[in-house]
Design a protein around this motif. Structure first.
Motif, PDB file in Angstrom:
ATOM      1  N   VAL A 144      93.437  16.626  33.001  1.00 23.06           N
ATOM      2  CA  VAL A 144      92.411  17.781  31.575  1.00 23.06           C
ATOM      3  C   VAL A 144      90.786  17.936  31.638  1.00 23.06           C
ATOM      4  N   GLN A 145      90.902  19.537  31.953  1.00 17.89           N
ATOM      5  CA  GLN A 145      89.289  19.761  32.413  1.00 17.89           C
ATOM      6  C   GLN A 145      87.826  18.967  31.818  1.00 17.89           C
ATOM      7  N   ALA A 146      87.341  18.463  32.181  1.00 19.86           N
ATOM      8  CA  ALA A 146      86.023  17.915  32.259  1.00 19.86           C
ATOM      9  C   ALA A 146      85.030  18.317  30.481  1.00 19.86           C
ATOM     10  N   GLY A 147      84.851  17.563  30.059  1.00 20.86           N
ATOM     11  CA  GLY A 147      84.367  18.248  28.583  1.00 20.86           C
ATOM     12  C   GLY A 147      85.142  18.431  27.676  1.00 20.86           C
ATOM     13  N   VAL A 148      86.238  18.877  28.312  1.00 18.13           N
ATOM     14  CA  VAL A 148      87.565  19.174  26.685  1.00 18.13           C
ATOM     15  C   VAL A 148      86.764  18.547  25.768  1.00 18.13           C
ATOM     16  N   ILE A 149      88.305  17.366  25.967  1.00 13.55           N
ATOM     17  CA  ILE A 149      87.786  16.225  25.296  1.00 13.55           C
ATOM     18  C   ILE A 149      86.240  15.815  24.394  1.00 13.55           C
ATOM     19  N   THR A 150      85.377  15.777  25.054  1.00 12.19           N
ATOM     20  CA  THR A 150      84.122  15.513  24.342  1.00 12.19           C
ATOM     21  C   THR A 150      83.864  16.299  23.502  1.00 12.19           C
ATOM     22  N   ILE A 153      86.005  16.533  20.316  1.00 14.57           N
ATOM     23  CA  ILE A 153      85.572  15.040  19.240  1.00 14.57           C
ATOM     24  C   ILE A 153      84.264  15.841  18.560  1.00 14.57           C
ATOM     25  N   ILE A 154      82.878  15.638  19.527  1.00 14.10           N
ATOM     26  CA  ILE A 154      81.482  16.186  18.798  1.00 14.10           C
ATOM     27  C   ILE A 154      81.711  17.308  18.050  1.00 14.10           C
ATOM     28  N   VAL A 157      83.611  15.942  14.356  1.00  8.44           N
ATOM     29  CA  VAL A 157      83.420  15.009  13.514  1.00  8.44           C
ATOM     30  C   VAL A 157      82.204  15.952  12.718  1.00  8.44           C
ATOM     31  N   LEU A 158      81.433  16.612  13.848  1.00  9.20           N
ATOM     32  CA  LEU A 158      80.399  17.562  13.189  1.00  9.20           C
ATOM     33  C   LEU A 158      81.191  18.328  12.700  1.00  9.20           C
ATOM     34  N   LEU A 161      81.372  16.597   9.356  1.00  4.60           N
ATOM     35  CA  LEU A 161      79.879  16.409   8.354  1.00  4.60           C
ATOM     36  C   LEU A 161      79.323  17.584   7.431  1.00  4.60           C
TER      37      LEU A 161
ATOM     38  N   ASP B  56      88.812  13.299  35.929  1.00  2.00           N
ATOM     39  CA  ASP B  56      88.311  13.833  34.446  1.00  2.00           C
ATOM     40  C   ASP B  56      89.199  12.897  33.451  1.00  2.00           C
ATOM     41  N   GLN B  61      85.718  10.696  28.915  1.00  2.05           N
ATOM     42  CA  GLN B  61      85.080  11.877  27.834  1.00  2.05           C
ATOM     43  C   GLN B  61      85.082  11.323  26.566  1.00  2.05           C
TER      44      GLN B  61
END
Lengths: 228, 157
Positions: A144-150, A153-154, A157-158, A161, B56, B61
């Motif tokens: 998984v590419q770095a930052g995709v899951i991050t 999720i963000i 959630v936002l 909200l 990764d 993450q």
């Protein structure tokens, strides 16, 4: 006059130099899972019309090896696929030479297929140009590419909200409208004399925030009366 | 009354600062001069830093996302607290503020728990937990207490 001559000569020289260079395009890198099929695309740009003698040729150099072997050649309107090398029975021509597409399909890739594929295209009389390389990387599991899951999720959630806040304000607005329409119907049944002023008062209180403020003010007035 | 208000604000700001440091400082796990997680693997040599991105891993993450969300929610709850301080009816409770603060504490708890559970598979024997990890675990009870204070707190008549 001299400047015009200079300009036209520069333009002509530029066109002349460009007509003798062909530019070949492939991807930079291809990632693939073990066992899947990979399409290596190859296209070219040329100032000349696509000639019927257009040729495509693919070479393969394994990772760590020095020499490359030829695996595919298209010439004279017919594709020639390698039937002796590492890609026998696994290589298929899926391109369209009249559309300047010389792509090949490699089926059932394995870890031994890691390496560099070179595509060379020639469009007579446009033959001077350099071939283009594409690297094939075969993975067991595509990371998984770095930052995709991050980010996912963000974002979720936002988004939830904002959705909840929007629904909350919508419900408040609808409830206030319902209260307003109920109070209107109540005043309508009693008679018409007093409602002139009362209707105007009710009409003024359409905004739910004002409704709340009016309610709290009424409470304050009641509490003051109670204190007295 | 003013003392309680000031103490609450100080606690909330402390939470916010702790969350910011825990999220942004790259010191969840250290090994001598190398510090790992949450964003980079950095080594210090010859007076300069040499950094590359963390690998990764899915759980890492998720921890990144949860820490960022906790910080954002704590900030939102502080802004809502300042708003409600002026617009709330007398005797009302700071409900919205409490909700966001409690959510922030839950997020930071989840992030810290995930990191605690998953990182032993990764770290070597000589690795130590860094100060950002400690701050993240500290932020969880502080934000929870702050959230409960907002549930109990009432605007004075």
């Amino acid at each position: 006059m001299l400047s015009v001559l200079a300009l036209t000569s520069v333009v002509l020289l530029g066109i002349a130099s460009q007509t003798t260079a062909i530019v070949v395009y492939t991807s930079w890198e291809r990632h693939a899972l073990v066992g899947t099929d990979v399409r290596l695309s190859c296209s070219f740009f040329s100032w000349k019309w696509t000639s019927p003698d257009v040729t495509f040729s693919w070479h393969y150099r394994p990772d760590g090896a020095k020499d490359s072997i030829a695996i595919f050649h298209y010439a004279g309107g017919a594709p020639y696929v390698d039937n002796k090398g590492p890609f026998r029975d696994r290589l298929e021509f899926v391109g369209n030479p009249s559309r300047r597409d010389g792509s090949i399909l490699i089926k059932n890739v394995d870890f031994g297929d890691n390496g560099t594929f070179t595509c060379d295209a020639k469009n007579p009389p446009d033959i001077a140009g350099s071939p283009s390389n594409v690297r094939l990387l075969v993975f067991e599991k595509v990371p998984v590419q770095a930052g995709v899951i991050t980010g996912a999720i963000i974002g979720v959630v936002l988004g939830l909200l904002i959705l909840i806040v929007a629904i909350y304000y919508l419900m408040r607005f609808l409830v206030a409208r319902r209260v307003f329409s109920l109070s209107m119907s109540k005043h309508g049944k009693k008679g018409k004399g007093k409602e002139g002023s009362q209707q105007k008062q009710a009409l003024a209180v359409t905004d739910p925030a004002k409704l709340k403020a009016a309610a709290s003010e009424k409470k304050k007035q009641e509490s003051r009366r109670e204190k007295k | 009354m003013l003392a309680i208000l000031l103490a609450t604000i100080v606690l909330h700001l402390t939470d916010l600062i702790i969350l910011f440091i825990a999220t942004c400082a790259n010191a969840w796990r250290t090994h001598g001069v190398t510090n790992y997680d949450l964003w980079y693997d950095c080594t210090q040599n010859n007076g300069g830093y040499q950094c590359r991105g963390t690998s990764d891993a899915d759980w890492l993450q998720a921890v990144q996302a949860l820490m960022v969300l906790a910080t954002v929610f704590c900030l939102i709850s502080f802004i809502i607290f300042l708003c409600q301080l002026f617009t709330l009816v007398k005797g009302g409770r700071f409900f919205f503020t409490a909700v966001f603060q409690v959510l922030a504490s839950l997020f930071v708890m989840s992030g810290a728990i995930i990191y605690t559970v998953m990182s032993p598979e990764w770290k070597n024997e000589n690795d130590a937990y860094g100060y950002a990890f400690v701050l993240a675990w500290l932020a969880f009870p502080l934000t929870l207490i702050s959230g409960f204070i907002y549930i109990v707190l009432r605007k004075k008549e």
